[in-house]
Write a protein that holds these residues in place. Structure first.
Motif, PDB file in Angstrom:
ATOM      1  N   GLY A  82     117.849  -7.494 102.790  1.00  0.00           N
ATOM      2  CA  GLY A  82     118.922  -7.823 100.989  1.00  0.00           C
ATOM      3  C   GLY A  82     119.200  -5.448 100.951  1.00  0.00           C
ATOM      4  O   GLY A  82     118.593  -5.079 101.706  1.00  0.00           O
ATOM      5  N   LYS A  83     120.816  -5.414 100.325  1.00  0.00           N
ATOM      6  CA  LYS A  83     121.144  -4.437 100.320  1.00  0.00           C
ATOM      7  C   LYS A  83     121.977  -4.561  98.962  1.00  0.00           C
ATOM      8  O   LYS A  83     122.136  -5.609  98.110  1.00  0.00           O
ATOM      9  CB  LYS A  83     122.019  -4.459 101.364  1.00  0.00           C
ATOM     10  N   HIS A  84     121.569  -3.112  98.097  1.00  0.00           N
ATOM     11  CA  HIS A  84     122.429  -3.420  97.034  1.00  0.00           C
ATOM     12  C   HIS A  84     123.946  -2.113  97.165  1.00  0.00           C
ATOM     13  O   HIS A  84     123.453  -0.968  97.377  1.00  0.00           O
ATOM     14  CB  HIS A  84     121.639  -2.373  96.421  1.00  0.00           C
ATOM     15  N   ASP A  85     124.263  -2.598  97.558  1.00  0.00           N
ATOM     16  CA  ASP A  85     126.170  -2.091  97.826  1.00  0.00           C
ATOM     17  C   ASP A  85     126.980  -1.108  97.265  1.00  0.00           C
ATOM     18  O   ASP A  85     128.232  -2.635  96.719  1.00  0.00           O
ATOM     19  CB  ASP A  85     126.319  -3.330  98.478  1.00  0.00           C
ATOM     20  N   HIS A  86     126.599  -1.053  96.304  1.00  0.00           N
ATOM     21  CA  HIS A  86     127.088  -0.108  95.686  1.00  0.00           C
ATOM     22  C   HIS A  86     126.294   1.292  95.643  1.00  0.00           C
ATOM     23  O   HIS A  86     125.525   1.566  96.042  1.00  0.00           O
ATOM     24  CB  HIS A  86     126.943  -0.582  93.858  1.00  0.00           C
ATOM     25  N   VAL A  87     126.587   1.878  94.801  1.00  0.00           N
ATOM     26  CA  VAL A  87     126.513   3.571  94.159  1.00  0.00           C
ATOM     27  C   VAL A  87     126.960   4.051  92.668  1.00  0.00           C
ATOM     28  O   VAL A  87     127.559   3.279  91.998  1.00  0.00           O
ATOM     29  CB  VAL A  87     127.117   5.080  95.310  1.00  0.00           C
ATOM     30  N   PRO A  88     126.056   5.184  92.602  1.00  0.00           N
ATOM     31  CA  PRO A  88     124.546   5.501  93.259  1.00  0.00           C
ATOM     32  C   PRO A  88     123.871   5.245  93.080  1.00  0.00           C
ATOM     33  O   PRO A  88     123.499   4.094  92.097  1.00  0.00           O
ATOM     34  CB  PRO A  88     124.644   6.721  92.271  1.00  0.00           C
ATOM     35  N   THR A  89     122.773   4.535  94.410  1.00  0.00           N
ATOM     36  CA  THR A  89     121.847   3.426  93.815  1.00  0.00           C
ATOM     37  C   THR A  89     120.562   4.640  93.535  1.00  0.00           C
ATOM     38  O   THR A  89     119.417   5.169  93.890  1.00  0.00           O
ATOM     39  CB  THR A  89     121.688   3.630  95.970  1.00  0.00           C
ATOM     40  N   TYR A  90     120.563   4.483  91.766  1.00  0.00           N
ATOM     41  CA  TYR A  90     119.494   4.808  91.367  1.00  0.00           C
ATOM     42  C   TYR A  90     119.292   3.683  90.273  1.00  0.00           C
ATOM     43  O   TYR A  90     119.657   2.605  90.124  1.00  0.00           O
ATOM     44  CB  TYR A  90     120.161   5.750  90.592  1.00  0.00           C
ATOM     45  N   THR A  91     118.425   4.024  89.420  1.00  0.00           N
ATOM     46  CA  THR A  91     116.793   2.750  88.629  1.00  0.00           C
ATOM     47  C   THR A  91     117.717   2.250  87.623  1.00  0.00           C
ATOM     48  O   THR A  91     118.485   0.865  87.889  1.00  0.00           O
ATOM     49  CB  THR A  91     115.643   3.741  88.049  1.00  0.00           C
ATOM     50  N   ALA A  92     118.841   2.925  87.009  1.00  0.00           N
ATOM     51  CA  ALA A  92     119.478   2.219  85.910  1.00  0.00           C
ATOM     52  C   ALA A  92     120.446   0.939  86.770  1.00  0.00           C
ATOM     53  O   ALA A  92     120.407  -0.159  86.227  1.00  0.00           O
ATOM     54  CB  ALA A  92     120.235   2.801  84.739  1.00  0.00           C
ATOM     55  N   VAL A  93     121.400   1.149  87.891  1.00  0.00           N
ATOM     56  CA  VAL A  93     122.668   0.733  88.236  1.00  0.00           C
ATOM     57  C   VAL A  93     121.804  -0.129  88.863  1.00  0.00           C
ATOM     58  O   VAL A  93     122.316  -0.917  89.374  1.00  0.00           O
ATOM     59  CB  VAL A  93     123.403   1.241  89.286  1.00  0.00           C
ATOM     60  N   GLY A  94     120.594  -0.303  89.830  1.00  0.00           N
ATOM     61  CA  GLY A  94     120.041  -1.487  90.675  1.00  0.00           C
ATOM     62  C   GLY A  94     119.450  -2.662  89.733  1.00  0.00           C
ATOM     63  O   GLY A  94     119.486  -4.055  89.648  1.00  0.00           O
ATOM     64  N   HIS A  95     118.824  -1.793  88.329  1.00  0.00           N
ATOM     65  CA  HIS A  95     118.179  -2.843  87.074  1.00  0.00           C
ATOM     66  C   HIS A  95     119.269  -3.575  86.853  1.00  0.00           C
ATOM     67  O   HIS A  95     119.048  -4.902  86.746  1.00  0.00           O
ATOM     68  CB  HIS A  95     117.793  -1.969  86.517  1.00  0.00           C
ATOM     69  N   ALA A  96     120.641  -3.439  86.326  1.00  0.00           N
ATOM     70  CA  ALA A  96     121.343  -4.205  85.554  1.00  0.00           C
ATOM     71  C   ALA A  96     121.766  -4.918  86.970  1.00  0.00           C
ATOM     72  O   ALA A  96     122.368  -6.063  86.114  1.00  0.00           O
ATOM     73  CB  ALA A  96     122.748  -2.576  85.364  1.00  0.00           C
ATOM     74  N   THR A  97     121.760  -4.136  87.620  1.00  0.00           N
ATOM     75  CA  THR A  97     122.657  -4.876  89.329  1.00  0.00           C
ATOM     76  C   THR A  97     122.252  -6.514  89.789  1.00  0.00           C
ATOM     77  O   THR A  97     121.989  -7.894  89.688  1.00  0.00           O
ATOM     78  CB  THR A  97     122.697  -4.459  90.571  1.00  0.00           C
ATOM     79  N   LEU A  98     120.732  -6.312  89.392  1.00  0.00           N
ATOM     80  CA  LEU A  98     119.230  -7.603  89.716  1.00  0.00           C
ATOM     81  C   LEU A  98     119.837  -8.455  88.683  1.00  0.00           C
ATOM     82  O   LEU A  98     119.773  -9.189  88.245  1.00  0.00           O
ATOM     83  CB  LEU A  98     117.924  -7.168  89.349  1.00  0.00           C
ATOM     84  N   SER A  99     119.926  -7.804  86.921  1.00  0.00           N
ATOM     85  CA  SER A  99     119.718  -8.886  86.067  1.00  0.00           C
ATOM     86  C   SER A  99     121.146  -9.192  85.737  1.00  0.00           C
ATOM     87  O   SER A  99     120.813 -10.546  84.796  1.00  0.00           O
ATOM     88  CB  SER A  99     119.418  -8.036  84.826  1.00  0.00           C
ATOM     89  N   THR A 100     122.070  -9.397  86.145  1.00  0.00           N
ATOM     90  CA  THR A 100     123.555  -9.790  85.276  1.00  0.00           C
ATOM     91  C   THR A 100     123.707 -10.006  87.029  1.00  0.00           C
ATOM     92  O   THR A 100     124.685 -11.091  86.467  1.00  0.00           O
ATOM     93  CB  THR A 100     124.634  -8.661  84.881  1.00  0.00           C
ATOM     94  N   GLY A 101     123.411 -10.318  88.486  1.00  0.00           N
ATOM     95  CA  GLY A 101     124.347 -10.534  89.472  1.00  0.00           C
ATOM     96  C   GLY A 101     126.028 -10.003  89.461  1.00  0.00           C
ATOM     97  O   GLY A 101     126.355 -10.566  90.313  1.00  0.00           O
ATOM     98  N   MET A 102     125.959  -8.897  88.973  1.00  0.00           N
ATOM     99  CA  MET A 102     127.029  -8.550  88.807  1.00  0.00           C
ATOM    100  C   MET A 102     126.865  -7.234  89.378  1.00  0.00           C
ATOM    101  O   MET A 102     126.453  -6.288  89.515  1.00  0.00           O
ATOM    102  CB  MET A 102     128.226  -7.991  87.624  1.00  0.00           C
ATOM    103  N   PRO A 103     128.357  -6.519  90.725  1.00  0.00           N
ATOM    104  CA  PRO A 103     128.359  -4.920  90.705  1.00  0.00           C
ATOM    105  C   PRO A 103     128.633  -4.205  89.403  1.00  0.00           C
ATOM    106  O   PRO A 103     128.803  -4.083  88.005  1.00  0.00           O
ATOM    107  CB  PRO A 103     129.315  -4.625  92.213  1.00  0.00           C
TER     108      PRO A 103
END
Length: 542
Positions: A82-103
């Motif tokens: 699995g991969k968070h293919d964005h930056v920065p790899t921070y808490t807020a960014v990761g959670h928003a990506t998981l909940s929206t399915g968007m970058p």
């Protein structure tokens, strides 16, 4: 260093593609809506987000997992890539990506904190609740199109809970370390007012006097030079109840914080009667203490392994609770992480003889000061009460519009000059991008992350194994490298016939579409193409 092309695009391609997709969404077919087999349908979907979990750590200690992790790995599907293919790899960014399915380029959450050029101040991702989100979350979509579906999000961190649920949910709860209690706020229902035993004294009564290590972790040394401690001493046992009275935040750095999170989750399931009818419900739980322990003690410490041993036990209890409350075959669990984590730089030197370095806060400040001096030397002083660099955060420079106007410069001109100077000044810098000029030539992880009105005009990345952190002790994250981006994705209960390890590269953006698809629900019109990798796999389209 590569020479950058000189052509300046008018509109970044990802942004242009997004606008075109939005404009054409009415005439484009929706993502495939495939009927889920009846015996696979679930009444409750549980997303568990472990804050700061790297895949290799989960697998390295697999022989120690006896409870929740063991059950999920043994009887579920593990996607280790699995991969968070964005930056920065921070808490807020990761959670928003998981909940929206968007970058981030689409959902708009670019960091935990960022600079707001319009207001000239630092902005916290959830300081106005979920308003910074620019796309709906899974709970927002269910609220509109399946209003009887019950939804809830729980975390010790406010940004984790809020960004998992977005604007609409039946319950969103997080821990307020200033008040020492669980809380919520508008736009969410005030369900925290119904929460029993929620005063600081009542919470303290549930806490153990000390954090004692479980036996498997005692094979590791109790004190290393890579640790710092919020407890006053890096060695076990760590006082909990006594410190909680003085600083309730200690709950967020210890196993009792995980126990409290699952306790709240159980109360929510029972109070909302989740999973009790044919309409599927959604619950998201984020586990925060793992992140704080890694930041303080490092991922090489006894504490880091021990808190995962406790998590394994609590996770097992949580699954037993779901068995008895919802029914063993009536729920599905998705477990993943919001980001990975880097090794401690000094541990890398001592243990692997790998030259690594830490860029502490003082060096970061010197970098800005050096850049400011170079710009003044090149073009002259900025206007009074201003600076050439208005803000420096998230490895980004925000240039002063007043200074640019005074000297009739563009941000690209200033950035191009600084790029050469920064490489000469700090050899630990891997690459510098001038935005939006360099956007078409940037790697995909940067294109997926760039938000024109929220990002700075200069962005730099440190070399691998170079970490920007406030202390040489502990560990951090945020880079585009594998150690920060790679996370596990565990699917449990979706299809009992599908189990094992799948060596398929999967973006974490694929989780949200999978949940809606498995609910037999149509996906929202996409402002950006959904990642349907998990949907296709679960359909058998390998």
């Amino acid at each position: 260093m590569t020479t950058q092309p000189t052509t300046t695009p008018n509109v970044p391609p990802l942004i242009l593609a997004t606008l075109l997709t939005c404009a054409l969404s009415a005439c484009q077919p929706c993502p495939p809506q495939i009927t889920t087999p009846q015996h696979h349908k679930k009444t409750l979907y549980v997303l568990i987000v472990i804050d700061q979990l790297r895949t290799d750590f989960l697998l390295q200690h697999q022989h120690l997992w006896k409870h929740g992790f063991h059950r999920l790995i043994t009887h579920g599907l593990l996607f280790p890539n699995g991969k968070h293919d964005h930056v920065p790899t921070y808490t807020a960014v990761g959670h928003a990506t998981l909940s929206t399915g968007m970058p981030p380029a689409i959902h708009g959450i670019i960091a935990n904190y960022w600079y707001n050029p319009q207001q000239h101040k630092i902005y916290y991702a959830v300081q106005n609740g979920p308003q910074a989100l620019r796309t709906p979350t899974i709970t927002d979509w269910l609220h509109i199109h399946m209003p009887t579906s019950k939804t809830a999000c729980i975390a010790l961190k406010d940004r984790s809970a809020i960004l998992l649920c977005g604007n609409h949910a039946d319950a969103v709860l997080w821990f307020n370390p200033q008040q020492g209690r669980w809380t919520s706020q508008k736009p969410y229902p005030p369900i925290h007012e119904q929460l029993p035993f929620n005063t600081p004294d009542q919470i303290a009564q549930r806490l153990p006097n000390y954090w004692e290590p479980l036996p498997p972790s005692q094979t590791l040394p109790d004190s290393t030079p890579y640790e710092k401690s919020p407890f006053g001493d890096v060695r076990f046992p760590h006082p909990i109840r006594h410190l909680f009275h003085q600083a309730p935040r200690i709950l967020m750095v210890s196993p009792p914080g995980i126990a409290e999170t699952f306790r709240i989750a159980q109360w929510i399931v029972q109070t909302l009667q989740m999973g009790k009818d044919s309409i599927p419900d959604f619950l998201a739980i984020s586990i925060s203490p793992t992140d704080y322990v890694g930041h303080y003690f490092s991922i090489h410490s006894r504490e880091y392994l021990d808190i995962y041993l406790w998590l394994d036990s609590f996770l097992g209890n949580w699954l037993h609770f779901l068995d008895s409350t919802i029914g063993t075959f009536n729920y599905a669990v998705i477990l993943t992480a919001d980001h990975g984590v880097a090794n401690n730089a000094h541990w890398m030197k001592d243990s692997l003889h790998t030259p690594c370095s830490v860029i502490v806060d003082s060096l970061v400040q010197q970098l800005r000061q050096r850049a400011e001096a170079l710009l003044t030397e090149k073009w002259g002083p900025p206007p009074e009460q201003t600076h050439w660099i208005e803000a420096h955060i998230n490895q980004q420079f925000y240039f002063s519009t007043e200074a640019l106007h005074r000297y009739k410069l563009t941000s690209s001109q200033v950035c191009a000059f600084l790029r050469e100077a920064l490489f000469a000044y700090i050899p630990d810098i891997q690459q510098v991008w001038c935005l939006p000029h360099d956007y078409p030539y940037a790697p995909q992880w940067l294109q997926r992350s760039y938000v024109p009105d929220r990002w700075g005009q200069l962005y730099y990345v440190w070399k691998p194994c170079t970490y920007e952190y406030n202390t040489p002790q502990g560990c951090t994250h945020g880079s585009p490298y594998t150690y920060d981006q790679q996370v596990p994705i565990l699917l449990y209960g979706f299809n009992p016939e599908q189990k094992g390890t799948v060596l398929l590269a999967v973006s974490t953006r694929a989780i949200m579409p999978l949940i809606l698809w498995h609910m037999n629900h149509t996906l929202p019109p996409p402002p950006y193409p959904y990642d349907l990798t998990l949907v296709h796999y679960m359909r058998g389209a390998r």
